[in-house]
Design a protein around this motif. Structure first.
Motif, mmCIF file in Angstrom:
data_model
loop_
_atom_site.group_PDB
_atom_site.id
_atom_site.type_symbol
_atom_site.label_atom_id
_atom_site.label_comp_id
_atom_site.label_asym_id
_atom_site.label_seq_id
_atom_site.Cartn_x
_atom_site.Cartn_y
_atom_site.Cartn_z
ATOM 1 N N HIS A 128 59.130 -30.206 25.797
ATOM 2 C CA HIS A 128 59.958 -29.449 24.856
ATOM 3 C C HIS A 128 61.258 -30.202 24.605
ATOM 4 O O HIS A 128 61.652 -31.060 25.391
ATOM 5 C CB HIS A 128 60.271 -28.049 25.400
ATOM 6 N N ALA A 129 61.886 -29.875 23.486
ATOM 7 C CA ALA A 129 63.168 -30.465 23.139
ATOM 8 C C ALA A 129 64.130 -29.345 22.768
ATOM 9 O O ALA A 129 63.718 -28.320 22.212
ATOM 10 C CB ALA A 129 63.026 -31.448 21.982
ATOM 11 N N PRO A 176 68.180 -34.098 15.514
ATOM 12 C CA PRO A 176 68.066 -33.262 14.318
ATOM 13 C C PRO A 176 66.623 -32.997 13.892
ATOM 14 O O PRO A 176 66.330 -31.935 13.335
ATOM 15 C CB PRO A 176 68.835 -34.048 13.247
ATOM 16 N N SER A 177 65.710 -33.952 14.137
ATOM 17 C CA SER A 177 64.319 -33.721 13.742
ATOM 18 C C SER A 177 63.714 -32.550 14.509
ATOM 19 O O SER A 177 62.831 -31.843 13.999
ATOM 20 C CB SER A 177 63.465 -34.980 13.939
ATOM 21 N N ASN A 178 64.225 -32.295 15.698
ATOM 22 C CA ASN A 178 63.757 -31.157 16.482
ATOM 23 C C ASN A 178 64.090 -29.836 15.786
ATOM 24 O O ASN A 178 63.313 -28.879 15.825
ATOM 25 C CB ASN A 178 64.382 -31.189 17.873
ATOM 26 N N VAL A 179 65.248 -29.784 15.129
ATOM 27 C CA VAL A 179 65.655 -28.574 14.420
ATOM 28 C C VAL A 179 64.738 -28.325 13.222
ATOM 29 O O VAL A 179 64.428 -27.180 12.885
ATOM 30 C CB VAL A 179 67.126 -28.676 13.973
ATOM 31 N N ILE A 180 64.286 -29.397 12.601
ATOM 32 C CA ILE A 180 63.382 -29.265 11.464
ATOM 33 C C ILE A 180 62.004 -28.799 11.930
ATOM 34 O O ILE A 180 61.269 -28.162 11.179
ATOM 35 C CB ILE A 180 63.300 -30.587 10.690
ATOM 36 N N GLY A 181 61.665 -29.085 13.189
ATOM 37 C CA GLY A 181 60.423 -28.536 13.708
ATOM 38 C C GLY A 181 59.595 -29.437 14.586
ATOM 39 O O GLY A 181 58.681 -28.975 15.273
ATOM 40 N N ILE A 182 59.879 -30.749 14.595
ATOM 41 C CA ILE A 182 59.141 -31.655 15.469
ATOM 42 C C ILE A 182 60.050 -32.812 15.860
ATOM 43 O O ILE A 182 60.599 -33.510 14.998
ATOM 44 C CB ILE A 182 57.850 -32.172 14.796
ATOM 45 N N SER A 183 60.236 -32.999 17.157
ATOM 46 C CA SER A 183 61.107 -34.049 17.653
ATOM 47 C C SER A 183 60.359 -35.377 17.653
ATOM 48 O O SER A 183 59.378 -35.548 18.378
ATOM 49 C CB SER A 183 61.575 -33.720 19.076
ATOM 50 N N LEU A 184 60.816 -36.318 16.838
ATOM 51 C CA LEU A 184 60.157 -37.622 16.801
ATOM 52 C C LEU A 184 60.266 -38.375 18.125
ATOM 53 O O LEU A 184 59.265 -38.931 18.601
ATOM 54 C CB LEU A 184 60.727 -38.462 15.652
ATOM 55 N N PRO A 185 61.454 -38.417 18.771
ATOM 56 C CA PRO A 185 61.524 -39.127 20.051
ATOM 57 C C PRO A 185 60.596 -38.530 21.115
ATOM 58 O O PRO A 185 59.915 -39.263 21.846
ATOM 59 C CB PRO A 185 62.994 -38.995 20.457
ATOM 60 N N LEU A 186 60.561 -37.197 21.206
ATOM 61 C CA LEU A 186 59.699 -36.559 22.199
ATOM 62 C C LEU A 186 58.229 -36.786 21.857
ATOM 63 O O LEU A 186 57.409 -37.070 22.735
ATOM 64 C CB LEU A 186 59.991 -35.065 22.286
ATOM 65 N N THR A 187 57.872 -36.665 20.589
ATOM 66 C CA THR A 187 56.486 -36.873 20.187
ATOM 67 C C THR A 187 56.038 -38.295 20.513
ATOM 68 O O THR A 187 54.900 -38.510 20.966
ATOM 69 C CB THR A 187 56.304 -36.583 18.691
#
Length: 207
Positions: A128-129, A176-187
């Motif tokens: 999770h992020a 910020p990508s996490n706020v949009i709905g999917i964290s690129l670094p975590l993915t």
């Protein structure tokens, strides 16, 4: 290798498209309320990760593919001790905005990445992020206009960062990508956890 996004969210799809991926979209259609009711004592991170895992698993079991990666996500806003998803109606969205205006909340997104080999789930990575969101204070007229668009009722926490709601977000602390709905670094890290480098999923360059 095919990338499958187990989500109906156009925002998540747009993040992946902008990052060079072109996933197949397959909506899971899980009963989110029932799943959350089954884990009443879980932490916010555990709850959203449970939902993400259920979505990805449902899709992975449905598709008939020899080699694929399935990504599932679920986002909720943790604010003032409550974990909230999409508001039920405009009145609920208005109440949420009045409560969070000028304050902060944590956008928590659960992620699940499943590697499918020969039609079977081979490996799983979950995480999770969390990103802190600092909200502005829309005027009554601005809030009325925003609610009138219908956007707040379609998204977790009744706001967006990449849409009309971005006018009323002062800033974010974290991805910020996490706020949009999917964290690129975590993915990217979760993909590595199932034996896939993100560059394998990029479109091929010139021959």
């Amino acid at each position: 290798m095919l990338l499958v996004l187990a989500s109906a969210s156009p925002a998540r799809l747009s993040v992946l498209l902008a990052a060079g991926l072109d996933p197949l979209v397959e909506v899971a259609g899980v009963d989110e309320d029932a799943l959350l009711a089954s884990v009443p004592d879980a932490t916010p991170a555990e709850k959203v990760t449970t939902l993400a895992g259920a979505k990805a698993t449902t899709v992975a079991r449905r598709i008939d593919l020899a080699d694929a990666v399935v990504v599932g996500c679920d986002s909720m806003l943790h604010i003032d001790g409550d974990l909230v998803g999409k508001p039920a109606d405009a009145d609920e969205a208005r109440a949420r905005w009045r409560a969070m205006a000028g304050g902060t909340g944590e956008l928590v997104t659960g992620h699940a990445v499943l590697r499918v080999v020969d039609g079977e789930i081979d490996r799983v990575a979950e995480g999770h992020a969390v990103t802190v969101v600092r909200f502005g204070e829309p005027t009554d007229a601005e809030l009325d206009a925003y609610l009138g668009t219908g956007e707040p009722m379609q998204v977790a926490g009744a706001f967006t960062l990449d849409g009309l709601g971005g006018w009323f977000v002062e800033g974010v602390d974290g991805d910020p990508s996490n706020v949009i709905g999917i964290s690129l670094p975590l993915t990217r890290r979760l993909l590595a956890g199932v034996g896939v480098t993100v560059t394998e999923l990029w479109p091929a360059g010139p021959a």
